[in-house]
Motif scaffolding. Structure first.
Motif, mmCIF file in Angstrom:
data_model
loop_
_atom_site.group_PDB
_atom_site.id
_atom_site.type_symbol
_atom_site.label_atom_id
_atom_site.label_comp_id
_atom_site.label_asym_id
_atom_site.label_seq_id
_atom_site.Cartn_x
_atom_site.Cartn_y
_atom_site.Cartn_z
ATOM 1 N N UNK A 1 0.835 -1.204 0.000
ATOM 2 C CA UNK A 1 0.000 0.000 0.000
ATOM 3 C C UNK A 1 0.870 1.255 0.000
ATOM 4 N N UNK A 2 1.975 1.211 0.748
ATOM 5 C CA UNK A 2 2.901 2.344 0.736
ATOM 6 C C UNK A 2 3.474 2.521 -0.668
ATOM 7 N N UNK B 1 -2.810 -10.135 -3.157
ATOM 8 C CA UNK B 1 -3.496 -10.179 -4.448
ATOM 9 C C UNK B 1 -4.381 -8.951 -4.528
ATOM 10 N N UNK B 2 -4.817 -8.635 -5.729
ATOM 11 C CA UNK B 2 -5.519 -7.384 -5.978
ATOM 12 C C UNK B 2 -7.015 -7.616 -6.092
ATOM 13 N N UNK B 3 -7.797 -6.587 -5.820
ATOM 14 C CA UNK B 3 -9.232 -6.638 -6.072
ATOM 15 C C UNK B 3 -9.695 -5.262 -6.529
ATOM 16 N N UNK B 4 -10.672 -5.268 -7.389
ATOM 17 C CA UNK B 4 -11.225 -4.007 -7.884
ATOM 18 C C UNK B 4 -11.790 -3.184 -6.734
ATOM 19 N N UNK B 5 -12.477 -3.842 -5.803
ATOM 20 C CA UNK B 5 -13.063 -3.154 -4.664
ATOM 21 C C UNK B 5 -12.000 -2.441 -3.832
ATOM 22 N N UNK C 1 -10.945 0.652 -5.702
ATOM 23 C CA UNK C 1 -11.996 1.671 -5.632
ATOM 24 C C UNK C 1 -11.917 2.437 -4.316
ATOM 25 N N UNK C 2 -11.753 1.719 -3.219
ATOM 26 C CA UNK C 2 -11.702 2.369 -1.906
ATOM 27 C C UNK C 2 -10.492 3.294 -1.802
ATOM 28 N N UNK C 3 -9.346 2.818 -2.295
ATOM 29 C CA UNK C 3 -8.150 3.658 -2.254
ATOM 30 C C UNK C 3 -8.341 4.926 -3.081
ATOM 31 N N UNK D 1 -8.654 9.160 -1.947
ATOM 32 C CA UNK D 1 -7.777 10.213 -2.461
ATOM 33 C C UNK D 1 -8.524 11.206 -3.347
ATOM 34 N N UNK D 2 -9.820 11.017 -3.509
ATOM 35 C CA UNK D 2 -10.611 11.964 -4.288
ATOM 36 C C UNK D 2 -10.536 11.783 -5.782
ATOM 37 N N UNK D 3 -10.076 10.623 -6.255
ATOM 38 C CA UNK D 3 -10.045 10.368 -7.686
ATOM 39 C C UNK D 3 -11.437 9.955 -8.157
ATOM 40 N N UNK D 4 -11.714 10.208 -9.434
ATOM 41 C CA UNK D 4 -13.076 10.060 -9.917
ATOM 42 C C UNK D 4 -13.297 8.879 -10.851
#
Length: 302
Positions: free
Chosen positions: A140-141, A202-206, A209-211, A215-218
């Motif tokens: 995550x960092x 491992x990665x997930x779309x959810x 989305x939360x990350x 951060x205010x991305x659209x």
């Protein structure tokens, strides 16, 4: 030094030393050289993943890129440069990147720790990380660092988290499959670790989305594909139409069928986190190539 600091430093060192045996003169150097081939079954597998970048590379020509965790001779950077992108390959290990630079395979590289990148904010248009995020001790960092150094977006191509299926059919099928495994005495591995000590993420779309929302991305874009690997694919030429190629494509056909039936999710997930909403032309190009675009809600309190 607290235990957490000790862990990450040990992990960093193990990752930095990982390619020592693969470097020139090492016991695995001949195997490593297959990673630069473009006509093997294994290279075809990676080309399928690299091609997920094409809509961005085509719609944003001459864009500036950084690849992260690209220690296998900078193979990701090689693909981007062949598509006319300007790119710097980076990895925590210099062994194979230096060889790649010296023999002209890549043009530029830097030794970088993904969790502490040395570049200024927004130094690149895009930052790309393929199949390395799940190896980082603190991914995550690393992802926040990638977002910090990108102007337009970050692209990840990683194993998809099969335990976070959004389809009830997929969840049912997975549970049934695991039940059969238990009956036959096999272990169901939900969590795995590697020799360096870090957890295999491992990665997930959810999750993405939360990350992005935090951060205010659209907008994010996502696409899943399946993959199959058999040992020895690094040495078998595609033109040979050999046993490994046959087995690989047969398994892919089965996985794709199961995916279409909703019995399983794709094994590989590609996600693009856009820091700014892309152009209509970019969105259309991504959708034509199979990406799903997700509009994220605006934070009403920000």
């Amino acid at each position: 030094m607290n235990p957490s600091d000790s862990f990450k430093e040990k992990s960093y060192q193990k990752h930095a030393d990982h390619f020592r045996d693969y470097a020139e003169g090492g016991k695995l150097s001949e195997h490593a050289k297959t990673w630069m081939c473009q006509d093997t079954v294994d290279s075809w597998r990676h080309q399928r993943m690299h091609q997920l970048l094409d809509p961005v590379l085509e719609m944003d020509p001459s864009s500036q890129w950084l690849t992260v965790g690209d220690g296998r001779y900078g193979r990701d950077a090689k693909y981007i440069s062949e598509k006319k992108g300007k790119v710097i390959a980076s990895d925590i290990s210099e062994y194979l990147l230096k060889e790649a630079k010296d023999n002209g395979y890549i043009e530029e590289y830097k030794v970088e720790n993904a969790e502490d990148l040395t570049f200024e904010d927004e130094s690149f248009d895009y930052v790309f990380c393929k199949e390395s995020y799940h190896h980082f001790p603190r991914p995550f960092i690393a992802l926040y660092e990638m977002l910090r150094t990108a102007r337009k977006g970050v692209i990840l191509i990683e194993p998809n988290d099969e335990f976070l299926s959004e389809k009830w059919t997929g969840t049912f099928f997975r549970n049934f499959k695991n039940f059969i495994k238990k009956l036959s005495g096999k272990n169901v591995q939900k969590h795995m670790f590697e020799d360096s000590g870090n957890y295999l993420y491992s990665l997930s779309k959810r999750e993405i989305e939360k990350l992005a929302l935090g951060l205010g991305f659209r907008m994010i874009a996502s696409q899943g594909i399946n993959d199959a690997y058999y040992k020895g694919g690094e040495n078998e030429k595609l033109s040979e139409r050999g046993t490994i190629q046959t087995k690989t494509k047969r398994l892919l056909t089965i996985k794709n069928l199961f995916t279409r039936l909703g019995l399983m999710d794709h094994g590989i997930l590609a996600v693009i986190i856009f820091k700014k909403t892309p152009s209509v032309a970019m969105i259309n190009s991504l959708q034509i190539r199979g990406y799903s675009m997700t509009d994220l809600p605006l934070n009403p309190y920000a």
